[in-house]
Design an enzyme around this catalytic site. Structure first.
Site: not given
Ligand code: 13P
Length: 257
Positions: A9, A11, A94, A96, A166, A172, A213
């Site tokens: 992903n 982002k 997601h 976010e 997640e 992150g 992560s």
């Molecule tokens: P990270 O791997 O950067 O922690 O992000 C995870 C994520 O949100 C994947 O959708």
């Protein structure tokens, strides 16, 4: 047998030029790596160029969101009709999007149905916040999110749905869930909720990913967990070498080929 998935992903990262550089870098090294579904979820604008760049390979592409209407006066939105010309999957819900863009269980549910109606595979994200985790509410909250997302979805449609657990506190932060915890929540909460709704056979066939992560150091232990069917990876998926390693490890640990 659940074919594992290694989904990146991206982002809001990578211009079209950078996306194409990535495709060039990973295509060769992963050409012979089978037994894992390799998925890249780029920005909307990079999807069409990437579809060209990955033509003739077994890479799949995904969007990071989708809208539920097919067309019309919805400024800024992207419809499943448009997406299905350039990708096969769509991340939906997601954290976010839930946190910054007002996504709710209801909009997530509508988007899942729209994706399915157009042959796109939803990657449905669920996961608890740090506060919920610390308050011991993880199981209840994640179970509720799964049931709300799948409201009105039939057992037959479950074959085309992927879930990603997640935990928000792991995204992150460099602080992944332990492999044990990831396996426990995925098995005893997410898969258990699917089993309650659709029975053990469907639950046993549904692919459930871990995200938060994931990196080249922890991926092996995570993939060794019996209920973890792959990863949804943010930061580490941006680096071609890391993504190559992640996909190879998933194939090596889980893959049938
Ligand atoms: P990270 O791997 O950067 O922690 O992000 C995870 C994520 O949100 C994947 O959708």
């Amino acid at each position: 047998m659940r074919t594992p998935i290694m989904a990146g992903n991206w982002k809001m990262n990578k211009t079209i030029v950078e996306a194409l550089d990535f495709a060039k870098a990973v295509k060769g090294p992963l050409a012979s790596v089978k037994g894992v579904e390799k998925v890249i979820c780029s920005s909307f604008v990079a999807l069409a160029p990437l579809a060209d760049a990955f033509k003739g390979t077994d890479f799949k592409l995904g969007s990071q969101d989708i809208y539920w209407e097919e067309q019309g006066a919805f400024t800024g939105e992207v419809s499943p009709l448009m997406l299905k010309e350039v990708c096969q999957m769509a991340i939906i819900g997601h954290s976010e999007r839930r946190q910054y863009f007002g996504e709710t269980d209801e909009t997530v549910n509508k988007k899942i149905k729209a994706a399915l109606a157009h042959g796109l595979t939803p990657i449905v994200c669920v996961g608890e916040s740090l506060e919920q985790n610390q308050a011991g509410e993880t199981e209840q909250f994640v179970g509720k999110q799964v049931r709300a997302a799948l409201d009105g979805i039939t057992a037959g449609q479950m074959a085309d749905i992927v879930i990603a657990y997640e935990p928000i506190w792991a995204i992150g932060t460099g602080l992944a869930a332990t492999a044990d915890d990831a396996n426990r929540i995925i098995g005893q909460v997410v898969r258990a909720a699917i089993s309650e709704l659709y029975g053990g056979t469907v639950a046993g066939q549904t692919r459930i990913l871990y995200g938060g992560s994931v990196n080249t150091k922890n991926v092996e232990e995570l993939m060794q967990q019996p209920d973890v069917d792959g990863g949804l990876v943010g930061g580490a998926s941006l680096k071609p070498d890391d993504y190559i390693t992640l996909a190879k490890v998933a194939a090596g640990v889980k893959g049938s080929a």
